[in-house]
Design an enzyme around this catalytic site. Structure first.
Site, PDB file in Angstrom:
ATOM      1  N   CYS A  93       0.912  -1.169   0.039  1.00 33.83           N
ATOM      2  CA  CYS A  93       0.130   0.000  -0.077  1.00 33.83           C
ATOM      3  C   CYS A  93       0.913   1.234  -0.077  1.00 33.83           C
ATOM      4  CB  CYS A  93      -1.043   0.040   1.230  1.00 33.83           C
ATOM      5  SG  CYS A  93      -2.483   0.766   0.671  1.00 33.83           S
ATOM      6  N   HIS A 189      -3.716  -5.651   1.757  1.00 33.92           N
ATOM      7  CA  HIS A 189      -3.183  -5.956   3.072  1.00 33.92           C
ATOM      8  C   HIS A 189      -4.335  -6.855   3.606  1.00 33.92           C
ATOM      9  CE1 HIS A 189      -5.872  -2.520   3.709  1.00 33.92           C
ATOM     10  NE2 HIS A 189      -5.244  -1.766   2.934  1.00 33.92           N
TER      11      HIS A 189
HETATM   12  N1  GLN Z   1      -2.014   6.963   1.934  1.00 32.95           N
HETATM   13  C1  GLN Z   1      -1.946   6.230   0.873  1.00 32.95           C
HETATM   14  C2  GLN Z   1      -3.467   6.128   0.023  1.00 32.95           C
HETATM   15  O1  GLN Z   1      -4.478   6.532   0.618  1.00 32.95           O
HETATM   16  C3  GLN Z   1      -1.818   4.726   1.086  1.00 32.95           C
HETATM   17  C4  GLN Z   1      -2.856   4.214   2.141  1.00 32.95           C
HETATM   18  C5  GLN Z   1      -2.374   2.812   2.730  1.00 32.95           C
HETATM   19  O2  GLN Z   1      -1.178   2.589   2.822  1.00 32.95           O
HETATM   20  N2  GLN Z   1      -3.496   2.125   3.084  1.00 32.95           N
HETATM   21  O3  GLN Z   1      -3.579   5.861  -1.082  1.00 32.95           O
END
Ligand code: GLN
Length: 242
Positions: A93, A189
């Protein structure tokens, strides 16, 4: 045999249970009699990549990614050499976005590591869903959960899989994640590896091959893990096609 797993900046990048991925790698080594050491690096620590066999870069909010990106500049050269030399990486992510050149947000550009030729742009709405992907190179589908505002574009790189249910990299091109050398980048995830033991073993196998020249991993009883995986596939993909 021994593998050393480096967890980069868990204080900032540890959204949605990324530590579960570390536990899974450690246990699957230990069950096979392979020693596994986990080293957690805080933002102030030096990272010596030459002592690491697998690196995990977890998820984070945009704010946390912004904080981490300054630090990443200082380790970029060593991290790049590690990746080009075949070092294993699992980036999830926010960590996946940071593998690329940049992540453009409404609050400005978050500079990435440029380890893989990809980039990310913020979009609306957030892409939140259970997700199932498949890649013929792996024996089972890959299942997880995604929650990201960023849309990632991987150009000519190979994706981790084709989206069967959910959004994936950008909700448009049907691709999810990236595979580059021994790097796995993904939006999945939940955490990813306990529900996808085949992906865990892919990472362990690559790391063992690089270090010891052999990929052999003795089989484990994955009945429960594969049952969980199958349940998600049945629930989101098979029902949809009926
Ligand atoms: N901040 C990033 C987004 O919103 C990744 C989010 C995350 O790691 N779940 O795309």
């Amino acid at each position: 045999m021994k593998l050393t797993i480096g967890h980069l900046y868990p204080d900032l990048l540890n959204l949605y249970g990324d530590r579960g991925n570390i536990q899974c790698m450690k246990k699957r080594c230990e069950w096979r009699g392979i020693e596994a050491e986990v080293r957690e690096f805080q933002i102030t620590d030096e990272v010596d990549f030459s002592n690491l066999d697998i690196v995990l870069l977890g998820g984070g909010s945009d704010r946390e990614q912004m904080l981490v990106c300054e630090k990443l500049k200082t380790i970029r050269e060593d991290f790049h050499a590690y990746v080009e030399d075949g070092g294993s990486v699992i980036a999830v992510c926010g960590g996946y976005q940071l593998l690329g050149h940049y992540y453009d947000t409404s609050d400005g550009r978050i500079a990435g590591l440029s380890l893989v030729d990809l980039y990310t742009e913020q979009g609306s709405p957030r892409l939140i869903s259970n997700i199932v992907i498949e890649n013929e190179a792996f024996p089972y589908p890959i299942v997880g959960f995604e929650n990201h505002g960023g849309r990632t574009f991987i150009g000519e790189n190979q994706p981790l899989g084709k989206v069967l249910f959910g959004f994936g990299n950008n909700g448009k091109d049907g691709a999810e994640g990236v595979l580059y050398k021994n790097v796995v980048g993904t939006y999945l995830h939940g955490p990813l590896l306990p529900k996808n033991p085949h992906i865990c073993d892919y990472l362990l196998g690559n790391a063992l091959e690089k270090k010891y020249g052999k990929k052999e991993l003795s089989p484990l009883d994955d009945t429960q893990e594969l049952e969980a995986n199958r349940y998600i596939v049945e629930r989101f993909v098979k029902k949809q096609n009926r």
